[in-house]
Write an enzyme that holds these catalytic residues in place. Sequence first.
Site, PDB file in Angstrom:
ATOM      1  CG  ASP A  62      -1.764   1.238   1.347  1.00 14.09           C
ATOM      2  OD1 ASP A  62      -2.665   1.435   0.511  1.00 14.09           O
ATOM      3  OD2 ASP A  62      -1.509   2.035   2.269  1.00 14.09           O
ATOM      4  CD  GLU A 133      -3.323  -2.151  -1.121  1.00 11.02           C
ATOM      5  OE1 GLU A 133      -3.770  -0.997  -1.234  1.00 11.02           O
ATOM      6  OE2 GLU A 133      -3.456  -2.819  -0.067  1.00 11.02           O
TER       7      GLU A 133
END
Length: 246
Positions: A62, A133
């Site tokens: 992220d 991610e």
Amino acid sequence: MAGPRSFEHEHIPPEDLKRLEACEQRVGYIFRDPDHLLQALTHSSIKTIDNPCNERMEFLGDSVLGLVMTEFLFNFFDDLAEGELTQIKSVVVSTNALAEESERLGLDDAFQVGKGVTNRRKLPNSLLANVFEAVVAAIYLDGGLEQAREFIIRNLYHQVIAVKKNQHSLNFKSLLQQYLQKEENRTPTYKVISEHGPDHSKEFTVQAMLGKKKLGLGRGKNKKEAEQSAAEESLLMLEVELPNGD
């Protein structure tokens, strides 16, 4: 792409290694250490001591994704103000956009999830976004920032262009409002149910309401994204036929 593997991974079962190699072809990156990819594709429901889950990798991915996309938008759109850049970024790295890319890359087929996690044919968008991610983190750990940057831009560039052309998605809040005004002669409201996480990485949960009646529940990295998600879920609950967003 990374170079040839530095050593064989005999501890990885042949069926898993075959799955990883197929995934490598789809993502366009060959891992020096396939354990990175194996962890990225492992849900917490099936983690073991020898094969941890991808939650820590989601956390790292992220941040890498946010950095790369922020830098790219800053350099690519040198005429846009901060607010416009933020708006584009929020859509491009949203749960729905990342889930879409996960499916396109076939990460949903490669992702290993316990049988009790979901009864749906399709994995929830939240899981699909998380695995994207995690794969970003796996590439970053295996090949460094440049390899991760190449993967991110290659797969999200078209989302950036679509957002700029205002073709990225339907405005679900607007569609829900139009539908309810027509059918119920009322408009929906949105209530923040919870906020989780540090200031730089919050997740908002929003409940769409029609008077006292609860409609869809949505989550997002900001209130606007969560409201859009709640509106979309409401439209699905109400079985409203959506127009083509392209």
